[in-house]
Each structure stands twice: as structure tokens, then as C-alpha cells.
Design a protein around this motif. Structure first.
Motif, PDB file in Angstrom:
ATOM      1  N   UNK A   1      -9.870   8.110   5.653  1.00  7.28           N
ATOM      2  CA  UNK A   1      -9.350   7.153   6.078  1.00  7.28           C
ATOM      3  C   UNK A   1      -9.995   5.481   6.049  1.00  7.28           C
ATOM      4  N   UNK A   2      -8.840   4.808   6.833  1.00  8.48           N
ATOM      5  CA  UNK A   2      -9.328   3.660   6.531  1.00  8.48           C
ATOM      6  C   UNK A   2      -8.097   2.578   7.259  1.00  8.48           C
ATOM      7  N   UNK A   3      -8.355   1.238   7.234  1.00  8.09           N
ATOM      8  CA  UNK A   3      -7.856   0.630   7.162  1.00  8.09           C
ATOM      9  C   UNK A   3      -6.812  -0.498   6.251  1.00  8.09           C
ATOM     10  N   UNK A   4      -5.663  -0.427   5.983  1.00  7.30           N
ATOM     11  CA  UNK A   4      -5.262  -1.229   4.719  1.00  7.30           C
ATOM     12  C   UNK A   4      -3.573  -1.947   4.720  1.00  7.30           C
ATOM     13  N   UNK A   5      -3.276  -2.623   4.352  1.00  9.60           N
ATOM     14  CA  UNK A   5      -2.050  -2.912   3.979  1.00  9.60           C
ATOM     15  C   UNK A   5      -1.054  -2.213   2.964  1.00  9.60           C
ATOM     16  N   UNK A   6       0.685  -2.013   3.770  1.00 10.78           N
ATOM     17  CA  UNK A   6       1.359  -1.730   3.111  1.00 10.78           C
ATOM     18  C   UNK A   6       1.433  -2.634   1.963  1.00 10.78           C
ATOM     19  N   UNK A   7       2.734  -2.467   0.597  1.00 13.61           N
ATOM     20  CA  UNK A   7       3.596  -3.629   0.059  1.00 13.61           C
ATOM     21  C   UNK A   7       4.031  -4.747   1.204  1.00 13.61           C
ATOM     22  N   UNK A   8       4.811  -4.013   1.722  1.00 18.00           N
ATOM     23  CA  UNK A   8       5.080  -5.608   2.304  1.00 18.00           C
ATOM     24  C   UNK A   8       3.579  -6.248   3.630  1.00 18.00           C
TER      25      UNK A   8
ATOM     26  N   UNK B   1       2.696  -5.344   5.710  1.00 20.95           N
ATOM     27  CA  UNK B   1       2.223  -4.347   7.193  1.00 20.95           C
ATOM     28  C   UNK B   1       1.276  -4.230   6.937  1.00 20.95           C
ATOM     29  N   UNK B   2       0.269  -4.038   8.361  1.00 21.57           N
ATOM     30  CA  UNK B   2      -1.401  -3.591   8.514  1.00 21.57           C
ATOM     31  C   UNK B   2      -1.323  -2.598   9.099  1.00 21.57           C
ATOM     32  N   UNK B   3      -1.646  -1.463   8.314  1.00 22.47           N
ATOM     33  CA  UNK B   3      -2.082   0.373   9.477  1.00 22.47           C
ATOM     34  C   UNK B   3      -3.131   1.396   9.112  1.00 22.47           C
ATOM     35  N   UNK B   4      -3.150   1.589   9.690  1.00 24.17           N
ATOM     36  CA  UNK B   4      -4.609   3.277   9.734  1.00 24.17           C
ATOM     37  C   UNK B   4      -3.784   4.180   9.089  1.00 24.17           C
ATOM     38  N   UNK B   5      -4.534   4.658   8.252  1.00 29.47           N
ATOM     39  CA  UNK B   5      -4.045   5.401   6.857  1.00 29.47           C
ATOM     40  C   UNK B   5      -5.035   6.369   6.975  1.00 29.47           C
ATOM     41  N   UNK B   6      -4.579   7.787   7.062  1.00 24.49           N
ATOM     42  CA  UNK B   6      -5.233   8.873   6.645  1.00 24.49           C
ATOM     43  C   UNK B   6      -4.565   9.456   5.726  1.00 24.49           C
ATOM     44  N   UNK B   7      -4.475  10.952   4.703  1.00 22.33           N
ATOM     45  CA  UNK B   7      -3.744  11.887   4.271  1.00 22.33           C
ATOM     46  C   UNK B   7      -4.283  11.609   2.951  1.00 22.33           C
ATOM     47  N   UNK B   8      -5.135  10.938   2.589  1.00 18.65           N
ATOM     48  CA  UNK B   8      -5.589  10.649   1.100  1.00 18.65           C
ATOM     49  C   UNK B   8      -4.781  11.482   0.019  1.00 18.65           C
TER      50      UNK B   8
ATOM     51  N   UNK C   1      -3.577  -1.225   0.343  1.00 18.96           N
ATOM     52  CA  UNK C   1      -4.479  -2.048  -0.251  1.00 18.96           C
ATOM     53  C   UNK C   1      -5.276  -2.128   0.613  1.00 18.96           C
ATOM     54  N   UNK C   2      -6.763  -1.926   0.605  1.00 18.18           N
ATOM     55  CA  UNK C   2      -7.586  -1.006   1.613  1.00 18.18           C
ATOM     56  C   UNK C   2      -7.952  -2.397   1.739  1.00 18.18           C
ATOM     57  N   UNK C   3      -8.268  -2.329   3.506  1.00 16.27           N
ATOM     58  CA  UNK C   3      -8.811  -3.701   3.891  1.00 16.27           C
ATOM     59  C   UNK C   3     -10.105  -3.828   4.620  1.00 16.27           C
TER      60      UNK C   3
END
Length: 319
Positions: free
Chosen positions: A66-73, A75-82, A31-33
Motif C-alpha cells: 500500500x502507499x499514496x499515489x495519484x490517479x490518472x486525473x 487525484x491523490x489517494x491512499x491505495x491498496x490491493x496491488x 503514480x506512486x508518491x
């Protein structure tokens, strides 16, 4: 879901409905924030970046990788590898499981999305071996990364910071955040060469180059000694090319000037990247390092994408 959808290379993303991503084995929905839109994102969308094929191989596609979002649980994460076509500028995206890192507690998602802009400034240490007390020249200091480079140089203990730009008002702002001297590059070649010499003091130890092209070419030419001399080493870190992808480099610029040129990735590996990131986090939490942002909702992406008046603020899209 809603997303910023790009229909052709060089086009403008439009706020539209787009099919929700479905996670395959080994993938997770984010879930992108917050997403920081950088020059590289626009270059890829325009089809002018060498890595463009990887990120806009087919249309329609959602830009940004890339960006910052939330995992299903939660947890706030920085993500990549879309996984195409699901870029970051959407309410949701999908990435390989593990292709993310936790955001440190207490860091706002919007701030977390722009912290990477400070990483290039740390190349003054990783690539150029900066030590406190040295003189740093920032070529292109009025942009987002350039302003952060001035702040980081001050935090690292630079003895003197010289900054360049094309707008006197913005250069005054750069002086206010830590530059000791500024140079306006929107002058003749001869005047610019002289300005570099007038501002160098005992010499530039480290140059962070976000420009390349004309300003860098003139600098390298200006550093050639007028008479025989043992040149003081000047370590140039090549980071960006906003003033041009090419320049003419005279042999004497390297042979007699003491200039050494490095790429920004020199000295970086997983361990040093983690060390760099943690220092940025520490400065951010303490308030020593601040980030200038322009936050906009995803629904305004078409107008925001085309803005040219951000003047040193990073565009951050909040889905």
C-alpha cells in the motif's frame, strides 16, 4: 519504470528497471508518491509473515502492498490491493478500480503514508474501551507505532502513561513526548517485574502490547496478586510481536489478576475505521499529532531497506 525489485525471499530489494504495469479491465494505474516501509513489509519480503504467500508468491516481485499515489486525473489517494508482481515500491503500480480512498486536502503525501501507523493506537478505545483519565501502559514505546501510541493516549486524555523500551536515550525522548514514567526492559526478569509493579500506581487500566514474548510474559506474571484480592481489570490489547511470537501464560494470570486480553482488530469495522481515520486526520491537520519520518528516494532503497538506526522514525520511500 524504476522499481525496488526483490528476487528471492529474504533478499534485499534492488533499484532496477521493471516493465510498466498495464491496466486490465476494472483496474487503474497509480503514480506512486510515497510508501511507508513497515516491519510487516520486511517480514513478508523475508518470507516469515503468515500472509507472505499472498504478496510474494513469485519472483521477481516489487515489495510493499500500500502507499499514496495519484490517479490518472491527478487525484491523490491512499491505495491498496496491488496486483502481483506490482507492489508499491515503484514509480507506478496497478490496483483494482475503487481500491483507494482520497487523501484529505492539505495532507502531505509522505505524512499520509504514515498515518496508518497511528491506527493501532486507537485500539485502546475500539478494543479496550478506554475512557479519559485511565492509566495506559505502552509495551514497546520506542518504535514508530509505540511513540504514536503515547501521543494518541495523551490526546485521548489518559490520566497516566507508562512506556517501555530497551534504550535509555530513546526512553527519555518518549518521556518528552508524553510518557509520565518509563521502564527499561533490558534488565533481569526479577528487576523488570518489580519495575512494572513500581510504576503501576493504582493499576494499569489499558496495556497496548507491541512486544509480546518475554516483556509481556513477565508483566502478566507480575500482575498476579500476592494474596487473595479482587483484581482490578487490566485490558491488554495484543498488537505486535517484536519481542517474540509466543509466551507462557499461567492460568493464574487470567484467573486472579483481572487481566483481559483482546486482539487489536476487536471492535473495528468499516464504520469505526472511518471514524478512527478521521480523528487522526483532524489531529494531523491541527498539528496535535506529528509523525517522525526518514524520507529517502527510491534509488536508495537497497541501503535504506537495511538500515537499523532509524530509532523511532518511519522510513518513507519517495519514488
Amino acid at each position: 519504470m524504476k522499481a525496488a525489485v526483490l528476487h528471492e525471499a529474504g533478499g534485499v530489494p534492488r533499484y532496477e528497471d521493471f516493465p510498466d504495469p498495464v491496466a486490465a479491465d476494472g483496474e487503474v494505474i497509480i503514480d506512486v508518491k510515497a510508501v511507508a516501509v513497515e516491519n510487516v513489509d520486511k517480514a513478508i519480503a523475508a518470507g516469515t509473515h503468515y500472509a507472505g504467500e499472498k504478496y510474494i508468491g513469485r519472483f521477481p516481485v516489487i515489495p510493499a502492498f500500500d502507499g499514496v499515489g495519484a490517479l490518472p486525473d491527478g487525484t491523490l489517494v491512499g491505495f491498496g490491493g496491488i496486483r502481483l508482481p506490482y507492489g508499491a515500491l515503484a514509480e507506478k503500480t496497478v490496483v483494482p478500480r475503487g481500491s483507494y480512498v482520497p487523501i484529505p486536502e492539505g495532507v502531505d503525501p509522505a505524512v499520509a503514508s504514515v498515518m496508518a501507523s497511528a491506527v493501532t493506537a486507537m485500539s485502546m478505545e475500539a478494543a479496550a474501551g478506554f475512557v479519559p483519565g485511565e492509566t495506559v501502559l505502552v509495551l514497546g514505546a520506542t518504535g514508530v507505532a509505540g511513540r504514536l501510541a503515547v501521543k494518541v493516549a495523551r490526546l485521548l486524555g489518559a490520566g497516566r502513561i507508562v512506556a517501555t523500551g530497551r534504550d535509555d536515550h530513546q526512553l527519555r525522548e518518549v518521556r518528552a513526548i508524553g510518557a509520565d514514567a518509563v521502564i527499561n526492559t533490558a534488565v533481569s526478569d526479577e528487576a523488570l517485574a518489580q519495575a512494572y509493579l513500581d510504576a503501576r500506581g493504582d493499576g494499569y487500566d489499558v496495556v497496548l502490547d507491541y512486544l509480546w514474548g518475554r516483556p509481556s510474559e513477565i508483566l502478566l506474571r507480575a500482575l498476579v496478586p500476592r494474596s487473595f484480592a479482587f483484581g482490578k481489570p487490566t485490558r491488554v490489547v495484543q498488537i505486535g510481536e517484536s519481542a517474540g511470537a509466543e509466551l507462557t501464560l499461567a492460568a493464574s494470570s487470567l484467573r486472579t489478576s483481572g487481566v483481559e486480553i483482546y486482539g487489536a482488530a476487536k471492535g473495528l469495522d468499516p464504520r469505526t475505521m472511518e471514524e478512527v481515520y478521521q480523528r487522526i486526520v483532524t489531529w494531523t491537520r491541527s498539528g496535535e499529532l506529528t509523525f517522525d519520518m526518514e524520507k529517502v528516494p527510491l534509488s536508495d532503497i537497497e541501503t535504506a531497506w537495511q538500515r537499523t538506526n532509524l530509532k523511532g522514525r518511519r522510513l518513507v520511500v519517495m519514488p
